[in-house]
Design an enzyme around this catalytic site. Structure first.
Site, short mmCIF file in Angstrom:
data_model
loop_
_atom_site.label_atom_id
_atom_site.label_comp_id
_atom_site.label_asym_id
_atom_site.label_seq_id
_atom_site.Cartn_x
_atom_site.Cartn_y
_atom_site.Cartn_z
N LYS A 79 0.97 -0.80 0.34
CA LYS A 79 -0.32 0.03 -0.07
C LYS A 79 1.08 0.62 0.11
O LYS A 79 1.89 1.60 0.78
CB LYS A 79 -0.65 0.19 1.62
CG LYS A 79 -2.31 1.19 1.35
CD LYS A 79 -2.62 1.23 2.44
CE LYS A 79 -3.70 2.16 3.43
NZ LYS A 79 -4.44 1.76 3.96
N SER A 154 -9.93 2.20 3.09
CA SER A 154 -8.72 2.69 2.33
C SER A 154 -7.44 1.37 1.14
O SER A 154 -7.30 1.80 0.64
CB SER A 154 -7.61 3.78 2.93
OG SER A 154 -7.00 3.43 4.13
N SER A 178 -9.47 -0.32 7.46
CA SER A 178 -9.19 -0.29 5.99
C SER A 178 -7.99 -1.65 5.19
O SER A 178 -8.31 -1.17 3.92
CB SER A 178 -7.98 0.61 5.54
OG SER A 178 -9.34 2.25 4.99
N1 GLN Z 1 -12.93 4.23 7.08
C1 GLN Z 1 -12.30 4.40 7.68
C2 GLN Z 1 -12.20 6.49 7.41
O1 GLN Z 1 -12.12 6.45 6.99
C3 GLN Z 1 -11.40 3.47 8.05
C4 GLN Z 1 -9.54 4.39 7.24
C5 GLN Z 1 -8.43 3.54 7.69
O2 GLN Z 1 -9.04 1.97 8.46
N2 GLN Z 1 -7.43 3.85 7.00
O3 GLN Z 1 -11.31 6.64 8.75
#
Ligand code: GLN
Length: 487
Positions: A79, A154, A178
Site C-alpha cells: 500500500k 482505504s 481499511s
Molecule cells: N474508513 C475508515 C476511515 O475512513 C477507516 C480508514 C482506515 O482504516 N485507514 O477512517
C-alpha cells in the site's frame, strides 16, 4: 493448468523450492497479468517492473547459492501508505506526489529481508481516510468483481490487486477497517493484527493509537505466512510489543480446526441496517462452525452504537495532529508565497483534498480548548467501555463471528458526496481498532454477485486462534476458490 500469477504464496513457495519455476518466471507472469488487467482495475499508483525483475534475478541467484528465505522470489504489493526506500510513496495525496522516502518502513524491510519482490505501490484513499478508494488524489480503483463498484478502502488498491491476481500477497494498513473492509468487498483475506503486534515505523500516520499494518492475500495460510514475517518488536516503534511471534503457518498445519472452539455471536451486530443476505451468510458460517465441532454462544457488546462517533472523534483528532507536519518546509509539495504563514496556508490548501481537510477541521475542533472534555475526552472514555465489552466477551468465548460490513461493495459515486453514509459502513470494523484487538475478514459467500466477508475477532495477541478459526472455515467451504472474471 493454474497460471503462475494465480498461485497462492504457499504454492509458489513449493514450486520455487523444488526448482519447478524461477522467480523471474513468476515475476514476469505477474507483470503480464498487471499489463492485461490494470487499465480496468487501476489497483496501483505505481508499478516497479524493472526493479522487480532485477530483484527476481537476484532471488534466483540467491536460491542457486542455497538461500531459502521464506518469501524468496514472491511478488508482493505494498500500500502506498507504507514507506519504500527509493520508491515514491504518495499516500494517495498530491502533497506527497513526488516524495521519495530515504528509508524503508520496518514491515517493508522485513519483507525484503525475507526475499519478497516488491512489485508496486497500491492505491489508497488520501492519507488512508476513506472506505472506497475514491478519495485517492490520483484515480479510483475498481472492484474486480464488478468494475462499476468500489473495492472498499482505504487499502482498496491492495485488495483489488489480490483479487485480480496482480500480486500474490499485499500489505495494507488498518485504522478503522481499511484492511478488512476492502478484503470483504473484494472477496479476499485481510488481517488486522493486535495494536503493537507489527511495527508502525514508516507507516504514514493516520490515527497513531489505532493504526496497524497487516497482510492481505488469497488464503488464510498466506496471511499467516506474511504475518509471521512482519510481526514482532521494533525498537523504532515504542508501541510495538516485545513478545515472541508464534510460527503462525506451522500452527495452522497442526491446528485443531473448530473442535471445542467457543464462538461468540454478538446480538448487537444483527440489527437494523444489516443487509439480510449478509446476515444469512454470517448465520450460515456459524452453522458450518457448529457442524464442525464449535460451540456457539450469544454475547453482548453493549457499546456498539458508540463505536462510530468515538472512532471519528479519536481518529480525526490524531490525524489533525499527525498531518500538521505537511507544511511545505521539510518534504512534499511546497507552494512558495510571500511569508512563512502564507506558504503553509497555500501549500496545505493546494496539497490536501476535501476529505482530508474535513477531517483536519473536525479533529482540530475536537481538540480545541473548551471542546476537549466534551468530545475528545468523552470519546476516550467510550473507548475504554468498548475495550471492556470485548474483555468481558473473551472471558466466555475464544473468538467472535461478525459481519465485516453491513453490506456488499457499493457503486462508484454512490456515497462520495455523503460522508456520514460512508462513515457508517465502518460500524463493525472500527471496534477492533478502538479495542486494540486482532480481526480478520475472509470470503463467506455472495450477495447480488458480490463477495460477503466474515469477520473473526479475537482477544489481544490472539492472532493464533483467529487464524485457526478462519482456516477451519476456509477448509470447510469453497468460497475462497471462486475468482472474479474481469470484464
Ligand atoms: N474508513 C475508515 C476511515 O475512513 C477507516 C480508514 C482506515 O482504516 N485507514 O477512517
Amino acid at each position: 493448468m493454474t497460471k503462475l500469477y494465480e498461485l497462492t504464496i504457499e504454492q509458489a513457495q513449493q514450486k520455487l523450492r523444488s526448482g519447478e519455476i524461477s522467480a523471474v518466471e513468476l515475476t514476469e507472469s505477474v507483470l503480464n497479468r498487471i499489463a492485461a488487467v490494470e487499465d480496468r482495475v487501476q489497483a496501483f499508483i505505481s508499478v516497479q517492473a524493472d526493479a522487480a525483475l532485477d530483484a527476481a534475478r537476484a532471488a534466483d541467484t540467491r536460491r542457486a547459492n542455497g538461500d531459502d528465505a521464506p518469501l524468496l522470489g514472491i511478488p508482493i504489493a505494498i500500500k502506498d501508505a507504507i514507506l519504500t526506500k527509493g520508491t515514491t510513496t504518495t499516500c494517495g495525496s498530491k502533497i506527497l506526489e513526488n516524495f521519495v522516502p530515504p528509508y524503508d518502513a520496518t514491515v517493508t524491510a522485513r519483507l525484503r529481508a525475507a526475499g519478497a519482490i516488491i512489485i508496486g505501490k497500491t492505491n489508497t484513499d488520501e492519507f488512508t481516510m476513506g472506505s472506497s478508494t475514491e478519495f485517492s488524489a490520483f484515480h479510483p480503483t475498481r472492484n474486480p468483481w464488478d468494475l462499476a463498484r468500489v473495492p472498499g478502502g482505504s487499502s482498496g488498491g491492495s485488495a483489488a490487486a489480490i483479487a485480480a491476481r496482480e500480486a500474490l500477497g499485499a500489505l495494507g494498513t488498518d485504522t478503522g477497517g481499511s484492511i478488512r473492509q476492502p478484503a470483504s468487498f473484494c472477496g479476499i483475506v485481510g488481517l488486522k493484527p493486535t495494536y503493537g503486534r507489527a511495527s508502525r515505523y514508516g507507516l504514514i500516520a493516520h490515527g497513531s493509537s489505532l493504526d496497524q499494518p497487516g497482510p492481505m492475500a488469497n488464503s488464510v495460510m498466506d496471511a499467516a505466512i506474511l504475518l509471521k514475517i512482519i510481526a514482532g518488536h521494533d525498537p523504532h516503534d515504542s508501541t510495538s510489543l516485545n513478545v515472541p511471534v508464534p510460527d503462525y503457518p506451522a500452527e495452522l498445519r497442526h491446528s485443531g480446526g473448530f473442535d471445542g472452539l467457543r464462538i461468540g455471536v454478538p446480538r448487537d451486530y444483527f440489527s437494523a441496517g444489516l443487509n439480510p443476505v449478509v446476515e444469512k451468510t454470517i448465520r450460515a458460517a456459524l452453522a458450518v462452525a457448529e457442524e464442525n465441532g464449535a460451540q456457539l454462544r450469544e454475547i453482548s457488546l453493549p457499546h456498539t452504537d458508540a463505536g462510530i462517533p468515538a472512532y471519528y472523534l479519536i481518529s480525526t483528532a490524531e490525524a489533525s495532529s499527525n498531518l500538521s507536519r505537511y507544511d511545505g518546509v521539510r518534504f512534499g509539495l511546497r507552494v512558495p508565497a510571500a511569508s512563512m504563514w502564507e506558504t503553509y496556508f497555500e501549500t496545505r490548501a493546494a496539497g490536501f483534498g476535501a476529505e482530508v481537510k474535513r477531517r483536519i477541521m473536525l479533529g482540530t475542533y475536537a481538540l480545541s480548548a473548551g471542546y476537549y472534555d466534551a468530545y475528545y475526552l468523552k470519546a476516550q472514555k467510550v473507548r475504554t467501555l468498548i475495550r471492556r465489552d470485548f474483555e468481558a466477551a473473551f472471558e466466555q468465548v475464544d473468538v467472535i463471528f461478525a459481519p465485516t460490513t453491513p453490506d456488499v461493495a457499493f457503486k462508484l459515486g454512490q456515497k462520495v458526496d455523503d460522508p456520514l453514509q460512508m462513515y457508517l459502513s465502518d460500524i463493525f470494523t472500527v471496534m477492533a481498532n478502538l479495542a486494540g484487538i486482532p480481526g480478520i475478514s475472509l470470503p463467506a459467500g455472495f450477495s447480488d454477485g458480490m463477495p460477503v466477508g466474515l469477520q473473526i475477532l479475537g482477544p489481544a495477541l490472539g492472532e493464533s486462534v483467529v487464524l485457526r478459526a478462519a482456516h477451519a472455515f476456509e477448509q470447510a467451504t469453497e468460497w475462497h476458490k471462486v475468482m472474479p472474471k474481469i470484464e
